[in-house]
Design an enzyme around this catalytic site. Sequence first.
Site, PDB file in Angstrom:
ATOM      1  CG  ASP A 228      -1.481   1.189   0.195  1.00  0.00           C
ATOM      2  OD1 ASP A 228      -2.173   2.178  -0.041  1.00  0.00           O
ATOM      3  OD2 ASP A 228      -1.806   0.294   1.005  1.00  0.00           O
ATOM      4  CD  GLU A 298      -0.966   5.827   2.026  1.00  0.00           C
ATOM      5  OE1 GLU A 298      -0.700   4.637   2.279  1.00  0.00           O
ATOM      6  OE2 GLU A 298      -2.107   6.298   2.116  1.00  0.00           O
TER       7      GLU A 298
HETATM    8  C1  NOJ Z   1      -3.826   3.413   1.765  1.00  0.00           C
HETATM    9  C2  NOJ Z   1      -4.723   3.711   0.621  1.00  0.00           C
HETATM   10  O1  NOJ Z   1      -4.454   5.011   0.168  1.00  0.00           O
HETATM   11  C3  NOJ Z   1      -6.146   3.546   1.101  1.00  0.00           C
HETATM   12  O2  NOJ Z   1      -7.060   3.969   0.139  1.00  0.00           O
HETATM   13  C4  NOJ Z   1      -6.361   2.109   1.459  1.00  0.00           C
HETATM   14  O3  NOJ Z   1      -7.650   1.931   1.992  1.00  0.00           O
HETATM   15  C5  NOJ Z   1      -5.343   1.668   2.501  1.00  0.00           C
HETATM   16  N1  NOJ Z   1      -4.007   2.049   2.145  1.00  0.00           N
HETATM   17  C6  NOJ Z   1      -5.356   0.172   2.669  1.00  0.00           C
HETATM   18  O4  NOJ Z   1      -4.741  -0.413   1.550  1.00  0.00           O
END
Ligand code: NOJ
Length: 617
Positions: A228, A298
């Site tokens: 993430d 991501e």
């Molecule tokens: C990326 C995640 O996909 C999202 O849903 C989240 O709010 C943020 N990171 C913070 O962790």
Amino acid sequence: MCSLRVIFFFVAVTASIEATSFNVTQATLWWQTTTLYQIWPRSFKDSDGDGIGDLNGIASKLTHLVDMGVEVIWLSPFFASPLIDSGYDISDYLSVNPVYGTLDDFDDLIATANELGLKVVLDYVPNHTSDEHAWFNYSKYSVDPYTDYYIWNEGIEVNGTRNPPNNWLSVFNSGSAWEWVDERQAYYLHQFHVKQPDLNFTNELVIEETKEILTFWLDRGIYGFRIDSLPYLIEAASLADEPESGLDGYESTDYYYLEHIYTKDLQENYEIVQIWRDHIDNYTSVKGDGVERVMFTEAYANISSIMEYYDYGSHIPFNFFMIKDENGVNNAVLDTASEVVDIIVKWMENLPDNATANWVFGNHDNSRIATKLGEARVDAVNLLLFLLPGVATIYNGDEIGMTDTYLTWEETEDPQACSTDESRYESFSRDPERTPYQWDNTTSAGFSTNATTMLPVNSNYLTLNLAAQKAADISNYKNVQALIQLRNSTIIQAGNLNVQVISESVIAFTRELSDYQPIVVLVNWDNATAVTLSLEVFDSLPETLEVLIADINSGIAVGDQYAKTSIELPANAAIVLQGVEDTVSGSRTIRSSTTRYILGLICLLPLTYNHSPMLFT
Ligand code: NOJ
Ligand code: MG
Ligand code: CA
């Protein structure tokens, strides 16, 4: 209604990027052609009637996922958490939130998945913990070794008042990214919610903790991680103020009011990615089973920043360019066929040698495909997603064309929206794409026996649900099944990609491999006007082509044959064709009876896209 008007376009129209062909990296490893299915645990399936999805609910649906054809499931966070950011605020990385079940339930889920041949990938959230994590509690009181686990700063005094050290803003539009803590007499940094303090990635001890977390879950039988928020790991040590972005429409507390040159996409982030890659490769080699564990990463950023993740060990840096623009700020512009083709070509042109391509059209942070692009384009998008080379990632519900659910301000939970106000929250909220999965037309769409659910069920569940799509002769779901099956064929796994713009409104590509009949994908991106096409620009195609898969609105029948020089494609129609075998001597085909579906004449009107381009990046 389907348009019956046919406009003739026999002349090729030039796209802004020249049409072109690409060699495809030959897959030698299990993940290189896989289909990744994202499960949002809160809304997938509730097993105990509390109105919230859970691990046992997921386990009860694994056979369905096998039936659909997916090979890998990615579970969004189910770890201990106060659930301020739907579980992306973790208070213990090594335990399961009781709302979702127990560690034993998780082990059972893995055992069942393995029996069914499904691999499980977990979300790992390294940038921040919850402020309820024990590490933060210790750090707050400067208890070693946790004192420097987070990013603390005493701030600056201006006219006798203490202020944060700089102007950095929270991604969640709540103003300053710094929060004062009395106990420590200092501010901590939170790039996201105030209850999500950023870990200090310049601290070796923190990096060691991250490796232990990865090992803990690898030992329980998972095959990789979706990692993430990578662009936010490290911030500039200078703590310099960020400049204003100059972008229109943002208030001074909104994240995009500033240009994030000191808090996002720093070069040092890549070195952390390489550490994790080495760690999981080492895990596989010690394990000695030869099954590579995989990192999906991501990051919403520009193309060169994304491609660099490949260089530093990410197996699959998600390709979000069908969702967000080049800078990861505004929504991607997919108004015309050439804009879609440009994105495909840009990705393939920038892909490093031997890297595996990947495609993403939807996830839990962005408006659903059926809402954003129109219900009539659901099949079209799936043709692109599943038949372009490399890894395909699909978000639960998109296989049946679920739509965003309207939620009132009072019903809204997403912190990114709650930090705004009643007049603006809809532009920022991610709740509409997170409502319960629509299994059937019973109570709460078959998601729960409870009539009250975590977020309200979309009222369209009575007709838009999986059971109805399984019962129908043709449906979005059945087309997804057929497409995933087609992905298993050699031509889709190994065939080169040749992308062309053959009319202003048509996305066209082939997958070509010597000794195999080419596969052709044609998508009329125009939602009002039919076209008639010639495919002469594709040299390798035989004179006759046969329909393998057609979208549910096109009125085209599977098995229909076309002369290469004259293919009529209604508005929004999307079809997969293959050269007819007898026209190329010695050719082999990979057609399967499961790809033969009769077409209906249902026409679904495209919905207006009403999310603003300001959603979470
Ligand atoms: C990326 C995640 O996909 C999202 O849903 C989240 O709010 C943020 N990171 C913070 O962790
Ligand atoms: Mg439950
Ligand atoms: Ca950070």
